[in-house]
Every structure is written in C-alpha cells, then in structure tokens.
Design a protein around this motif. Sequence first.
Motif, PDB file in Angstrom:
ATOM      1  N   VAL A 256       0.817  -1.205   0.000  1.00 39.99           N
ATOM      2  CA  VAL A 256       0.000   0.000   0.000  1.00 39.99           C
ATOM      3  C   VAL A 256       0.853   1.258   0.000  1.00 39.99           C
ATOM      4  O   VAL A 256       0.403   2.341  -0.410  1.00 39.99           O
ATOM      5  N   GLU A 257       2.099   1.155   0.444  1.00 42.06           N
ATOM      6  CA  GLU A 257       2.994   2.311   0.458  1.00 42.06           C
ATOM      7  C   GLU A 257       3.220   2.898  -0.929  1.00 42.06           C
ATOM      8  O   GLU A 257       3.589   4.070  -1.054  1.00 42.06           O
ATOM      9  N   ASN A 258       3.008   2.108  -1.987  1.00 43.14           N
ATOM     10  CA  ASN A 258       3.103   2.655  -3.339  1.00 43.14           C
ATOM     11  C   ASN A 258       2.144   3.827  -3.509  1.00 43.14           C
ATOM     12  O   ASN A 258       2.524   4.892  -3.993  1.00 43.14           O
ATOM     13  N   SER A 259       0.896   3.626  -3.107  1.00 41.14           N
ATOM     14  CA  SER A 259      -0.094   4.703  -3.211  1.00 41.14           C
ATOM     15  C   SER A 259       0.158   5.811  -2.205  1.00 41.14           C
ATOM     16  O   SER A 259       0.044   7.005  -2.522  1.00 41.14           O
ATOM     17  N   ILE A 260       0.513   5.426  -0.971  1.00 41.00           N
ATOM     18  CA  ILE A 260       0.721   6.416   0.084  1.00 41.00           C
ATOM     19  C   ILE A 260       1.841   7.388  -0.297  1.00 41.00           C
ATOM     20  O   ILE A 260       1.698   8.610  -0.181  1.00 41.00           O
ATOM     21  N   ASN A 261       2.958   6.851  -0.758  1.00 38.46           N
ATOM     22  CA  ASN A 261       4.090   7.717  -1.091  1.00 38.46           C
ATOM     23  C   ASN A 261       3.788   8.623  -2.278  1.00 38.46           C
ATOM     24  O   ASN A 261       4.225   9.785  -2.319  1.00 38.46           O
ATOM     25  N   TYR A 262       3.035   8.108  -3.238  1.00 34.75           N
ATOM     26  CA  TYR A 262       2.645   8.931  -4.386  1.00 34.75           C
ATOM     27  C   TYR A 262       1.737  10.065  -3.916  1.00 34.75           C
ATOM     28  O   TYR A 262       1.920  11.228  -4.302  1.00 34.75           O
ATOM     29  N   TYR A 263       0.765   9.722  -3.061  1.00 28.96           N
ATOM     30  CA  TYR A 263      -0.155  10.736  -2.539  1.00 28.96           C
ATOM     31  C   TYR A 263       0.594  11.820  -1.762  1.00 28.96           C
ATOM     32  O   TYR A 263       0.349  13.023  -1.947  1.00 28.96           O
ATOM     33  N   LEU A 264       1.516  11.408  -0.893  1.00 32.68           N
ATOM     34  CA  LEU A 264       2.244  12.385  -0.082  1.00 32.68           C
ATOM     35  C   LEU A 264       3.066  13.334  -0.946  1.00 32.68           C
ATOM     36  O   LEU A 264       3.184  14.525  -0.642  1.00 32.68           O
ATOM     37  N   LYS A 265       3.627  12.813  -2.029  1.00 32.05           N
ATOM     38  CA  LYS A 265       4.406  13.673  -2.922  1.00 32.05           C
ATOM     39  C   LYS A 265       3.475  14.628  -3.682  1.00 32.05           C
ATOM     40  O   LYS A 265       3.822  15.804  -3.888  1.00 32.05           O
ATOM     41  N   LEU A 266       2.312  14.145  -4.095  1.00 31.70           N
ATOM     42  CA  LEU A 266       1.331  15.036  -4.717  1.00 31.70           C
ATOM     43  C   LEU A 266       0.955  16.160  -3.748  1.00 31.70           C
ATOM     44  O   LEU A 266       0.866  17.331  -4.138  1.00 31.70           O
ATOM     45  N   LYS A 267       0.729  15.792  -2.504  1.00 29.54           N
ATOM     46  CA  LYS A 267       0.375  16.768  -1.472  1.00 29.54           C
ATOM     47  C   LYS A 267       1.497  17.792  -1.296  1.00 29.54           C
ATOM     48  O   LYS A 267       1.234  18.996  -1.172  1.00 29.54           O
ATOM     49  N   GLU A 268       2.737  17.317  -1.306  1.00 34.51           N
ATOM     50  CA  GLU A 268       3.883  18.222  -1.155  1.00 34.51           C
ATOM     51  C   GLU A 268       3.919  19.277  -2.252  1.00 34.51           C
ATOM     52  O   GLU A 268       4.246  20.439  -2.001  1.00 34.51           O
ATOM     53  N   TYR A 269       3.544  18.870  -3.468  1.00 37.80           N
ATOM     54  CA  TYR A 269       3.549  19.797  -4.601  1.00 37.80           C
ATOM     55  C   TYR A 269       2.194  20.480  -4.818  1.00 37.80           C
ATOM     56  O   TYR A 269       1.993  21.152  -5.824  1.00 37.80           O
ATOM     57  N   LYS A 270       1.283  20.263  -3.866  1.00 37.20           N
ATOM     58  CA  LYS A 270      -0.032  20.904  -3.903  1.00 37.20           C
ATOM     59  C   LYS A 270      -0.835  20.525  -5.156  1.00 37.20           C
ATOM     60  O   LYS A 270      -1.572  21.343  -5.720  1.00 37.20           O
ATOM     61  N   VAL A 271      -0.662  19.283  -5.589  1.00 39.43           N
ATOM     62  CA  VAL A 271      -1.477  18.734  -6.676  1.00 39.43           C
ATOM     63  C   VAL A 271      -2.738  18.155  -6.064  1.00 39.43           C
ATOM     64  O   VAL A 271      -2.688  17.433  -5.054  1.00 39.43           O
ATOM     65  N   ARG A 272      -3.882  18.464  -6.645  1.00 37.89           N
ATOM     66  CA  ARG A 272      -5.146  17.944  -6.128  1.00 37.89           C
ATOM     67  C   ARG A 272      -5.137  16.414  -6.154  1.00 37.89           C
ATOM     68  O   ARG A 272      -4.841  15.811  -7.187  1.00 37.89           O
ATOM     69  N   ALA A 273      -5.459  15.803  -5.021  1.00 27.59           N
ATOM     70  CA  ALA A 273      -5.409  14.347  -4.932  1.00 27.59           C
ATOM     71  C   ALA A 273      -6.381  13.851  -3.878  1.00 27.59           C
ATOM     72  O   ALA A 273      -6.663  14.542  -2.889  1.00 27.59           O
ATOM     73  N   GLU A 274      -6.874  12.641  -4.105  1.00 32.27           N
ATOM     74  CA  GLU A 274      -7.751  11.971  -3.140  1.00 32.27           C
ATOM     75  C   GLU A 274      -7.340  10.509  -3.094  1.00 32.27           C
ATOM     76  O   GLU A 274      -7.127   9.876  -4.134  1.00 32.27           O
ATOM     77  N   MET A 275      -7.225   9.971  -1.878  1.00 34.63           N
ATOM     78  CA  MET A 275      -6.806   8.583  -1.721  1.00 34.63           C
ATOM     79  C   MET A 275      -7.761   7.850  -0.788  1.00 34.63           C
ATOM     80  O   MET A 275      -8.145   8.365   0.255  1.00 34.63           O
ATOM     81  N   HIS A 276      -8.121   6.620  -1.169  1.00 31.59           N
ATOM     82  CA  HIS A 276      -8.963   5.766  -0.327  1.00 31.59           C
ATOM     83  C   HIS A 276      -8.214   4.482  -0.034  1.00 31.59           C
ATOM     84  O   HIS A 276      -7.899   3.709  -0.945  1.00 31.59           O
ATOM     85  N   LEU A 277      -7.903   4.279   1.253  1.00 30.12           N
ATOM     86  CA  LEU A 277      -7.236   3.068   1.707  1.00 30.12           C
ATOM     87  C   LEU A 277      -8.243   2.211   2.449  1.00 30.12           C
ATOM     88  O   LEU A 277      -8.891   2.677   3.391  1.00 30.12           O
ATOM     89  N   TYR A 278      -8.357   0.964   2.025  1.00 26.41           N
ATOM     90  CA  TYR A 278      -9.350   0.070   2.604  1.00 26.41           C
ATOM     91  C   TYR A 278      -8.681  -0.955   3.510  1.00 26.41           C
ATOM     92  O   TYR A 278      -7.535  -1.359   3.291  1.00 26.41           O
ATOM     93  N   GLU A 279      -9.415  -1.369   4.526  1.00 26.11           N
ATOM     94  CA  GLU A 279      -8.866  -2.310   5.502  1.00 26.11           C
ATOM     95  C   GLU A 279      -8.477  -3.628   4.846  1.00 26.11           C
ATOM     96  O   GLU A 279      -7.441  -4.202   5.158  1.00 26.11           O
ATOM     97  N   ASN A 280      -9.319  -4.107   3.936  1.00 29.07           N
ATOM     98  CA  ASN A 280      -9.031  -5.392   3.316  1.00 29.07           C
ATOM     99  C   ASN A 280      -9.527  -5.416   1.880  1.00 29.07           C
ATOM    100  O   ASN A 280     -10.142  -4.469   1.409  1.00 29.07           O
ATOM    101  N   GLY A 281      -9.215  -6.490   1.206  1.00 32.19           N
ATOM    102  CA  GLY A 281      -9.548  -6.621  -0.200  1.00 32.19           C
ATOM    103  C   GLY A 281      -8.412  -7.211  -1.005  1.00 32.19           C
ATOM    104  O   GLY A 281      -8.587  -7.667  -2.128  1.00 32.19           O
ATOM    105  N   GLY A 282      -7.194  -7.188  -0.411  1.00 31.43           N
ATOM    106  CA  GLY A 282      -6.063  -7.787  -1.087  1.00 31.43           C
ATOM    107  C   GLY A 282      -5.708  -7.066  -2.382  1.00 31.43           C
ATOM    108  O   GLY A 282      -5.848  -5.854  -2.489  1.00 31.43           O
ATOM    109  N   HIS A 283      -5.291  -7.835  -3.356  1.00 28.80           N
ATOM    110  CA  HIS A 283      -4.851  -7.284  -4.628  1.00 28.80           C
ATOM    111  C   HIS A 283      -5.727  -7.812  -5.760  1.00 28.80           C
ATOM    112  O   HIS A 283      -6.202  -8.940  -5.724  1.00 28.80           O
TER     113      HIS A 283
END
Length: 311
Positions: A256-283
């Motif tokens: 899940v860190e793939n999405s988290i790190n991308y989101y945090l970098k978008l946030k750093e550059y003030k790019v509009r972003a929305e992320m939904h992390l779910y408890e389960n569901g696998g891949h």
Amino acid sequence: MKKSFNKILILGLAFSIGISSNTFSQENQIPLWDTVPGAKHNKDYKEEPRLDKNGNRTGIKKVTNPSITPYLVNNSSSNNTAVIICPGGAYSVLAIDKEGIDIAKYFNSIGVSAFVLKYRLPTDLIMDNKTIGPLQDAQEAIRTVRRNAKIWNINPNKIGIMGFSAGGHLASTLSTHYNDKVYQSDETNAKPNFSILIYPVISMEDGITHKGSRTNLLGKNASIDLIKKYSNEKQIDANTPPTFLVHATDDLVVPVENSINYYLKLKEYKVRAEMHLYENGGHGFGLGKKGTNVNWTHTLKNWLDINHLLP
C-alpha cells in the motif's frame, strides 16, 4: 509514425452515431501505429490468450499490435469526459476483461466514454528498448483520443488515464513522463488531464516495488538511475495531473505504500489528490466483489462529479 486517419475517421463516425463496442473484437480495435516504433520482427512471437483451468480467458499475452477499443457514450455533447484504461498483469499479461472491458462498461453507465488500451508488454524479443515500449503506447493512446476528440464527442481537456496494478505503473509513468521524447510524434499533447490509480505499482525501489513488474520492465540488473527514473513518486512536480488513488491495506502483492508515497508527494507539490485506503480486499479486486473496498467506484464517481468530469 503516420497514423491511419482514414480508418480512425470511419470508426469514429460509426461510434459517434451510437454503434457501441460490447465485445473486445478485432473489428472494434483501433491500431495505434502504422509502424510500431522500435519494433523488432519476431515471427514466433504472436498474441495469445491466458486461459484458466476451465478454458475461460483471464487475459492476453504477447501483444505485438497495440490498440485502443472505444466504449463511447451515446451523447451528442462535445463536453464528454474520456478515460483510457490500462489493465494490469505485472507487465507480463493484460487482465483485459476484469481490468479493462468491465471497467469501460462501468464508465459508460455513469456517462463517461472509455478506451481500453492494449499495450505492448516489455520484452527484448520484439523491442529495441523494452523499458519505453509501454510508455510509447500510452502516449500515443492519449494523442490518438485527443486528435479525434471532436469525432468522438470528447472534450480534449477532459481525457484521463487509469491503471490497475502494473497498469497503474504505466498510468503513473504517463502522468509523470508525458513530455519524454520516446518516439517521433506531432505536437499533440500527451499529458492526461487526470489520473485514476487502482492498487498501482508506483515505485521500482527495493522493499516496496512489485519485483515481477520491475524485472519485466527494467530487467534483472537495472541501474540505480533507471530505478529512480521509473519510481514515479520521485518524478512528481506541480504539473502532475490531479489523481484519485485506491488501495487495500492488506495487499500482499503490491504494498500500500506505493499509493501512500505517491499521494504524499502530490500533497507536497499541492497537486489535487484523493486517496482511499481500505482495511481489506487484497490485490486485484477489480470493481470489487467483497471486503471493505466494494464501494470504491461510488467514491470515484463522487470525485469525478466534484471535479466536473461527469455529464
């Protein structure tokens, strides 16, 4: 790399009067290239389906002729949104049904046109440089849709890219490498207007990447510079497209860190972003069948609506 504009024009006119694509047939696929850039001829390398034990197709392999298949909404408005969909499959297969056709039909149900991208899977057997092969196809897919936006009743400023798993890596690569000169092209802009990344591979870094995807794309002995270049969280800037991300916390294939790190970098550059992390569901849950992720398409629909991308 001249395009077959007459063929595209004829197909575009057919789709624009309401002939929709309901099956992934050869007749509905629009080739991206007259001459595939950087291609090596290999008579033994031919496209084939991946089948399950019951003989049902679960994907396609060995793509040599990349294409887009349109699923257009029957709407005469010129303000329609379009999404180009990149199926996943570790850069070794395309899950063209679950992460392509099914998704396109969902978009049609909410008034959005869609194009399923059948991109080449990186291999030295048919490519001079396998690392850029998928990106060449993704850039040309955006350019093809943008060139023909008027024919297909699409707003050229409302064309997004979507990807699942390794297809998410390709979508994020396009979103951060849209200006890379990976083939000779006209001046049509290859930048997507927005990105939708679903359980995406983003990074090529050890400890977070999906190793199969990295090996297939970059090779077994990729250099540090190449790994950094295609770790797309490191390539974000203020011009990266607005992004919607979905991931399950218990994904044991693509962390899940793939999405988290991308989101945090978008946030750093003030790019509009929305992320939904779910408890389960696998891949690989596609549209969602069980687990806490089953309603991710509803949150996506709301995001598209808030961003003025729904009719």
